[in-house]
Design a protein around this motif. Structure first.
Motif: not given
Length: 596
Positions: A34-37, A277-279, A285-286, A363-367
């Motif tokens: 989901l995050l990668l998508a 939500l995760f998409i 993200l920038s 957010v980017p650090l958590v991801f």
């Protein structure tokens, strides 16, 4: 080219479904795909821009979705189960979690330059694993039962407790940021607890008195959760997340409240919300990330993997019965999951609105930490388990769906033959009798989301669908064919094979051969038991082989199973006629002895 808004929303749902399906196929946590998508659709391709898509609705949509996710997760915490989870698990979810929070906070402060407040919030968010990431990994790693149970229970318990802890840390940060006194912070906590308890009590009262019809209970619960969240925020600013977490924990531990259907509905709804939500969150993200953030995230991931988790695992397991090999694998496996991603994104939005410096870096650090732990541990945990010699051998256990007399006598025969057997069913009477007979049981449908969280499949390698419900047998076969393999799923016919029709042929079309013999049905099996037939287990020898067995017990004898000399189980079915050899243990249904 401008994409129609409705089409874009449907595409998000479709991509979320494909990500969930891919995760199911490869047995990896869905959050990874989901995050990668989201990253591919958002910062890479530039197709999805959530802020422009939803505008002012983005924040309330994320807030309400996170509220439902936290409520659903907290519903699964049972206080009655805590005393039985073992010293290591209690350590991991209490003082071990606190140590992890501070160590992760220190790493985020010094490696990413976050302020102490934001760094501690990062630590509180990322100390949580969760069943949605642990369960798929355990199915792939297949560690021994002690490790599997420790990791599984850690994920189940720390999911709601970690969310509660993260909310408390966030409330403290907001109170300090806005110049509030300790009294205001305590008022927020008190408001969240009181409103959460009152909402749980009121909903439980309505459910117990059956004042809400059954078909409206799921809808009513959803409305109650969102209403409690919104009212709590309106009365005391930022107390809503604490309210729904307390509400879920309280409702899940109340006696006399049937929440199984509600929990199933919330799990299905959460799957939809998480997929969407995760998409959206990943698409915000920038890319590329600001200077140094990628390397800071990788450095934090390395510290979390090689320092924080091993230290907390060692501290938590002091005094436990786990061996050093088992502790070593537990120290390696700790993937981050849904709570960390969802709550971090919501907190980041709120803190950004308050002008908190460094909030946009959470957010980017958590991801990065989520993706790093899931990818690395999925790729290395199984080889590590084998090297440490704590991996289960080829799974030989049997999961039996059904709990009536036919299922129980088969389960008893296989248990007596030395196999681990779990009897699973939704009917309490059958499960109660199975427990009284000393069989291991699971109360619930084995192909449900609830089973995915709570059914221990350690060592399981076959499914025998023996319930009286033909359709549910078929669904269970479909579900576990992917889990165990096409040749490891069987069904007991529910109707005679001479009866034609697509419904009768359903199980065969789904790749689940009929058990025992073509003429054997569930009804016929039960009739023979009622007539005095019994299951007989005998070790064949060179002087007493299978023809001698048939001669002694009669030609109507039905061969059920064979166990080879090395312990391999062979299942008799219409696709596989067994030829027992000397040295095998045969398990057969034999007719009653004839009196002269």
């Amino acid at each position: 080219m401008t994409i129609d808004l409705g089409l874009l929303l449907v595409c998000i749902l479709g991509v979320g479904f494909l990500a969930q399906w891919l995760a199911w196929r490869v047995k990896l946590p869905a959050i990874l795909f989901l995050l990668l998508a989201g990253i591919l659709m958002g910062p890479v391709a530039g197709v999805l821009k959530p802020d422009a898509l939803l505008g002012p609705l983005l924040f309330p949509v994320v807030s309400l979705a996170v509220a439902v996710i936290l409520f659903e997760g907290s519903l699964t915490l049972r206080f009655s189960e805590l005393p039985d989870i073992g010293r290591a698990v209690r350590g991991l979810v209490t003082y071990g979690a606190i140590v992890a929070v501070f160590m992760l906070g220190v790493a985020a402060h010094y490696l990413a330059g976050l302020s102490w407040e934001v760094a501690l919030l990062f630590g509180a968010l990322t100390c949580v694993t969760g069943p949605t990431v642990i369960a798929p990994m355990l199915r792939t790693v297949r560690p021994n039962a002690r490790i599997a149970n420790t990791l599984r229970w850690e994920g189940i318990v720390i999911d709601p407790l970690g969310a509660l802890f993260a909310v408390l840390v966030y409330e403290a940060i907001v109170s300090r940021q806005q110049g509030h006194t300790v009294g205001v912070f305590l008022a927020v906590i008190a408001s969240g607890v009181v409103i959460g308890l009152l909402a749980a009590w009121l909903l439980a009262f309505l459910l117990r008195r059956q004042l809400i019809p059954e078909y409206l209970q799921n809808f009513g619960t959803l409305v109650a959760v969102l209403l409690a969240f919104s009212l709590s925020n309106a009365i005391t600013h930022e107390s809503g997340l604490l309210t729904v977490t307390v509400m879920g924990i309280a409702l899940g531990n109340m006696r006399g409240v049937h929440i199984d259907d509600i929990l199933d509905f919330k799990e299905n709804l959460t799957t939809l919300l998480v997929s969407t939500l995760f998409i959206l969150l990943a698409a915000r993200l920038s890319w590329p990330l600001p200077d140094g953030m990628l390397w800071s995230g990788i450095a934090i991931f390395i510290v979390a993997q090689l320092v924080v988790r091993p230290v907390t695992a060692v501290l938590a397991s002091i005094g436990s019965t786990l061996s050093w090999r088992e502790r070593a694998l537990i120290a390696w496996v700790a993937p981050r999951g849904i709570v960390a991603a969802a709550v971090s994104a919501l907190f980041a939005l709120k803190l950004e609105a308050l002008g908190m410096e460094g909030a946009n870096e959470i957010v980017p650090l958590v991801f990065i930490l989520i993706i790093g732990t899931v990818v690395l541990q999925s790729a290395t945990a199984r080889p590590l388990a084998r090297w440490l010699k704590v991996a289960e051998p080829d799974p030989t256990g049997v999961l039996i769906y059904g709990s009536d007399t036919a299922a129980r006598v088969v389960a008893r025969a296989l248990t007596d033959a030395g196999f681990r057997v779990v009897v699973a069913a939704e009917h309490w009477d059958g499960i109660k009798h199975a427990r009284m007979e000393g069989l291991q049981t699971f109360f619930g449908y084995p192909a449900s989301s609830y089973a995915e969280r709570h059914l221990d499949l350690t060592g399981m390698g076959r499914l025998l669908a023996m319930s009286t419900n033909r359709e549910r047998n078929a669904l269970a076969c479909v579900y576990y064919r992917q889990e165990f393999g096409r040749g490891k799923v069987y069904r007991l016919n529910n109707e005679d094979t001479h009866i034609t029709g697509s419904r009768v042929q359903l199980g065969g079309d789904l790749g689940a051969p009929a058990l025992f013999e073509a003429e054997m049905t569930h009804e016929r099996f039960m009739e023979r038991l009622a007539e005095g037939w019994r299951i007989k287990s005998t070790r064949l020898t060179a002087t007493f082989d299978w023809p001698n067995f048939i001669e002694q017990y009669g030609s109507p004898t039905v061969l059920l199973f064979g166990v080879e000399e090395k312990g391999a189980l062979r299942v008799a079915s219409v696709k596989r006629e067994l030829e027992p050899r000397p040295g095998w243990l045969v398990i057969a249904l034999v007719p009653p002895e004839q009196t002269p």
